[in-house]
Design an enzyme around this catalytic site. Structure first.
Site, short mmCIF file in Angstrom:
data_model
loop_
_atom_site.label_atom_id
_atom_site.label_comp_id
_atom_site.label_asym_id
_atom_site.label_seq_id
_atom_site.Cartn_x
_atom_site.Cartn_y
_atom_site.Cartn_z
N CYS A 89 0.96 -1.42 0.51
CA CYS A 89 0.16 -0.05 0.22
C CYS A 89 0.89 1.40 0.01
CB CYS A 89 -0.31 0.18 0.99
SG CYS A 89 -2.52 1.23 1.32
N THR A 90 0.62 1.80 0.97
CA THR A 90 1.04 3.53 0.83
C THR A 90 2.77 3.04 1.79
OG1 THR A 90 0.41 4.43 2.98
CG2 THR A 90 -0.44 4.93 0.91
#
Length: 215
Positions: A89-90
């Site tokens: 993800c981030t």
């Protein structure tokens, strides 16, 4: 962090024959993930041994690390000798802020995918993105897919398939709305509005991190 960013790949990689998985945090002591799940790190930045694989979990808390020299230095040191440098993800924004993704294809959560450009990466909307020894992923649940991809690279496809069967990973989501393309414009706009403040602050921090790369 978003707990599934960590627990998804943890569940898979801990099952790789001979693997030892460590939870690493800036400092020892209990941590609280988003929505309240508690974690007890195995070690901290100073005491962490050299890792064969480093995986950065994402979540709203990633913002605080994008210009944190202790975190960036730890990532750079581990990445220098790691066999695989990865994120969910981030988490890829931290790899990018450490200067590790310049010129590389990379994935991220759809809300923050475009921010990778400022860090010199080439954004990809693929669920799992492999570029050399770097593996990055899309959103939260992609960590399980990533774990299986990496398990196959570490221990072979046979071992990865056994893990997949043991965790009975055969997803059939009730709604076809897990990507912006499938969710439709109205729902995408609604989510984007709800996350606008977080994204505005994240953009500011990414731009600050990117300035370190400019001559």
């Amino acid at each position: 962090m978003t707990q599934l960013d960590a627990t998804g790949p943890f569940e898979v990689l801990a099952r790789v024959p001979g693997a030892k998985v460590l939870l690493v945090a800036p400092r020892k002591g209990p941590l609280t993930a988003g929505f309240g799940m508690k974690f007890v790190p195995d070690t901290d930045f100073k005491r962490c041994p050299p890792l064969d694989v480093i995986c950065i979990a994402g979540g709203s808390g990633i913002n605080a690390l994008l210009n944190d020299e202790a975190a960036l230095g730890f990532v750079r040191r581990q990445a220098a000798h790691a066999q695989w440098v990865t994120s969910v993800c981030t988490g890829s924004l931290l790899l990018g802020s450490a200067g590790l993704l310049r010129g590389r294809r990379a994935g991220c959560h759809w809300l923050s995918l475009s921010l990778l450009k400022a860090l010199g990466a080439r954004p990809s909307n693929r669920r799992v993105v492999v570029d050399g020894k770097f593996i990055t992923t899309g959103g939260v649940t992609s960590g399980i897919d990533f774990g299986l991809v990496l398990a196959a690279k570490l221990a072979g496809a046979k071992a990865a398939k056994e893990i997949q069967l043991m965790i009975q990973y055969d997803p059939k989501p009730p709604f076809r709305g897990g990507t912006p393309k499938r969710a439709g414009a109205a729902l995408v706009r609604r989510i984007a509005r709800k996350q606008a403040d977080t994204q505005k602050e994240r953009k500011r921090l990414v731009e600050a991190a990117a300035r370190r790369f400019k001559p």
